[in-house]
Design an enzyme around this catalytic site. Structure first.
Site, PDB file in Angstrom:
ATOM      1  N   ASP A  39       0.808  -1.213   0.000  1.00 56.29           N
ATOM      2  CA  ASP A  39       0.000   0.000   0.000  1.00 56.29           C
ATOM      3  C   ASP A  39       0.845   1.268   0.000  1.00 56.29           C
ATOM      4  O   ASP A  39       2.060   1.217   0.181  1.00 56.29           O
ATOM      5  CB  ASP A  39      -0.957  -0.016   1.205  1.00 56.29           C
ATOM      6  CG  ASP A  39      -0.252  -0.360   2.515  1.00 56.29           C
ATOM      7  OD1 ASP A  39       0.986  -0.408   2.535  1.00 56.29           O
ATOM      8  OD2 ASP A  39      -0.948  -0.593   3.516  1.00 56.29           O
ATOM      9  N   ASP A  43      -7.280  -2.113  13.992  1.00 60.32           N
ATOM     10  CA  ASP A  43      -8.671  -2.431  13.648  1.00 60.32           C
ATOM     11  C   ASP A  43      -8.762  -3.691  12.773  1.00 60.32           C
ATOM     12  O   ASP A  43      -9.791  -3.968  12.176  1.00 60.32           O
ATOM     13  CB  ASP A  43      -9.359  -1.238  12.955  1.00 60.32           C
ATOM     14  CG  ASP A  43      -8.703  -0.874  11.621  1.00 60.32           C
ATOM     15  OD1 ASP A  43      -7.764  -1.584  11.193  1.00 60.32           O
ATOM     16  OD2 ASP A  43      -9.138   0.114  11.004  1.00 60.32           O
ATOM     17  N   HIS A  55      -6.949  -4.390  10.085  1.00 60.72           N
ATOM     18  CA  HIS A  55      -6.672  -4.278   8.651  1.00 60.72           C
ATOM     19  C   HIS A  55      -5.352  -4.931   8.263  1.00 60.72           C
ATOM     20  O   HIS A  55      -4.412  -5.014   9.051  1.00 60.72           O
ATOM     21  CB  HIS A  55      -6.761  -2.824   8.158  1.00 60.72           C
ATOM     22  CG  HIS A  55      -5.680  -1.905   8.606  1.00 60.72           C
ATOM     23  ND1 HIS A  55      -5.936  -0.612   9.020  1.00 60.72           N
ATOM     24  CD2 HIS A  55      -4.346  -2.046   8.678  1.00 60.72           C
ATOM     25  CE1 HIS A  55      -4.799  -0.021   9.326  1.00 60.72           C
ATOM     26  NE2 HIS A  55      -3.808  -0.866   9.131  1.00 60.72           N
ATOM     27  N   GLU A  82      -9.532  -1.587   5.382  1.00 62.03           N
ATOM     28  CA  GLU A  82     -10.256  -1.225   6.600  1.00 62.03           C
ATOM     29  C   GLU A  82     -11.462  -2.144   6.816  1.00 62.03           C
ATOM     30  O   GLU A  82     -11.934  -2.791   5.867  1.00 62.03           O
ATOM     31  CB  GLU A  82     -10.732   0.228   6.481  1.00 62.03           C
ATOM     32  CG  GLU A  82      -9.602   1.236   6.336  1.00 62.03           C
ATOM     33  CD  GLU A  82      -8.754   1.407   7.599  1.00 62.03           C
ATOM     34  OE1 GLU A  82      -8.654   0.465   8.415  1.00 62.03           O
ATOM     35  OE2 GLU A  82      -8.173   2.485   7.753  1.00 62.03           O
TER      36      GLU A  82
HETATM   37  C1  GLP Z   1      -0.374   0.627   8.565  1.00 59.18           C
HETATM   38  C2  GLP Z   1      -0.069  -0.241   7.344  1.00 59.18           C
HETATM   39  C3  GLP Z   1      -0.265  -1.711   7.627  1.00 59.18           C
HETATM   40  C4  GLP Z   1       0.372  -2.076   8.948  1.00 59.18           C
HETATM   41  C5  GLP Z   1      -0.292  -1.293  10.047  1.00 59.18           C
HETATM   42  C6  GLP Z   1       0.209  -1.642  11.426  1.00 59.18           C
HETATM   43  O1  GLP Z   1      -1.696   1.039   8.630  1.00 59.18           O
HETATM   44  N1  GLP Z   1      -0.830   0.109   6.202  1.00 59.18           N
HETATM   45  O2  GLP Z   1       0.275  -2.476   6.555  1.00 59.18           O
HETATM   46  O3  GLP Z   1       0.267  -3.449   9.181  1.00 59.18           O
HETATM   47  O4  GLP Z   1      -0.046   0.078   9.807  1.00 59.18           O
HETATM   48  O5  GLP Z   1       1.320  -0.875  11.773  1.00 59.18           O
HETATM   49  P1  GLP Z   1       2.311  -1.239  12.923  1.00 59.18           P
HETATM   50  O6  GLP Z   1       3.091  -2.418  12.460  1.00 59.18           O
HETATM   51  O7  GLP Z   1       3.182  -0.017  13.061  1.00 59.18           O
HETATM   52  O8  GLP Z   1       1.502  -1.518  14.133  1.00 59.18           O
END
Ligand code: GLP
Length: 262
Positions: A67, A136, A138, A143
């Site tokens: 993404d 959440d 995702h 989402e």
């Molecule tokens: C972002 C990314 C996700 C990732 C998520 C969790 O929203 N788009 O791919 O898994 O954050 O982030 P973290 O690993 O910092 O908790």
């Protein structure tokens, strides 16, 4: 499904890196799906270390990121292109032209998303997809409510995600409201998937994803429909799972068989 639980984040990062290494050793031109966020950082550090020590080469590897924020250029310090360069690509022997991150500046995003899917197909599909998980539920930026058959597309970010990610920006208003993300359906087409989660904050959503019902309200629960997923969890992220004893038993069985059991 394999669930690997270790005391610390460092330990799961080492083990996740060992899995990625074994897959690249088996297929040097592996097509690797990559994620941003803090969860895979330990994995990337270990891969950089292996590359420095010449234990592993990325020369033939191709990568596709999940993404990108919509509206951020690749040289913006909070863009995911920038993140990948800074935290992995600049430190390994990968050919940068073989690294793909969705273009957050694509004006015709519908056309771009189709093109991105096409590139994945042309590369032969993703062999191994690395995932984190949002608070959440995702994966990528899918989402809650994302169709389990969704493809690469523009998505509006949930208020919770904007809140979670605001720590990286000067203030909340600077967090982009949209992103381009591979869909849940796109992710499920990867031949193999690993998901890394750590910390108490992820415990509830990790339990929902692994042991709850498959629902579009927790995008990561869709991984229950994938035949080859390994979860790497630290003790805290695993703390709300009910079947920890079974996951341990499977690991012991793997030890005695000398083979991974999914
Ligand atoms: C972002 C990314 C996700 C990732 C998520 C969790 O929203 N788009 O791919 O898994 O954050 O982030 P973290 O690993 O910092 O908790």
């Amino acid at each position: 499904m394999r669930v690997i639980i270790r005391k610390t984040y460092e330990e799961i990062s080492v083990e996740a890196a060992a899995l990625v290494r074994s897959r690249i050793e088996k297929k040097p031109n592996l097509v690797l799906g990559l994620a941003t966020g803090s969860s895979p950082l330990g994995l990337y550090k270990n891969l950089i270390d292996m590359n420095r020590k010449k234990l592993l080469s990325f020369k033939k590897v191709r990568t596709f990121n999940l993404d990108e924020y919509y509206g951020l250029k690749g040289d913006h310090p909070q863009s995911y292109r920038y993140f990948m360069d800074a935290n992995l690509f600049n430190h390994i022997d990968i050919d940068r032209t073989r690294t793909m991150v969705p273009d957050g500046t694509a004006k015709n995003w519908e056309e771009f998303c189709l093109w991105y899917e096409e590139q994945i197909k042309k590369a032969g599909g993703i062999d191994l997809q690395v995932l984190g998980i949002g608070s959440d539920g995702h994966i990528g930026f899918n989402e809650p409510g994302s169709s389990l058959a969704s493809r690469t597309r523009l998505i509006a970010l949930d208020a919770q995600t904007i809140e979670d990610n605001s720590r990286f920006f000067e203030d909340r208003n600077q967090v982009p409201r949209f992103a381009i993300t591979m869909g849940v359906g796109t992710i499920l087409e990867a031949k193999e998937i690993i998901l890394i989660a750590n910390g108490k904050k992820k415990a509830g959503v990790v339990a929902q994803a692994i042991e709850g019902p498959v629902t579009s309200l927790v995008s990561a629960s869709a991984l229950q429909m994938h035949p080859k997923v390994t979860y790497f969890l630290d003790k805290e992220a695993a703390s709300e799972l009910k079947r920890i004893d079974y996951y341990k038993l499977v690991e012991e069985a793997e030890g005695s068989l000398g083979k991974e059991i999914f």
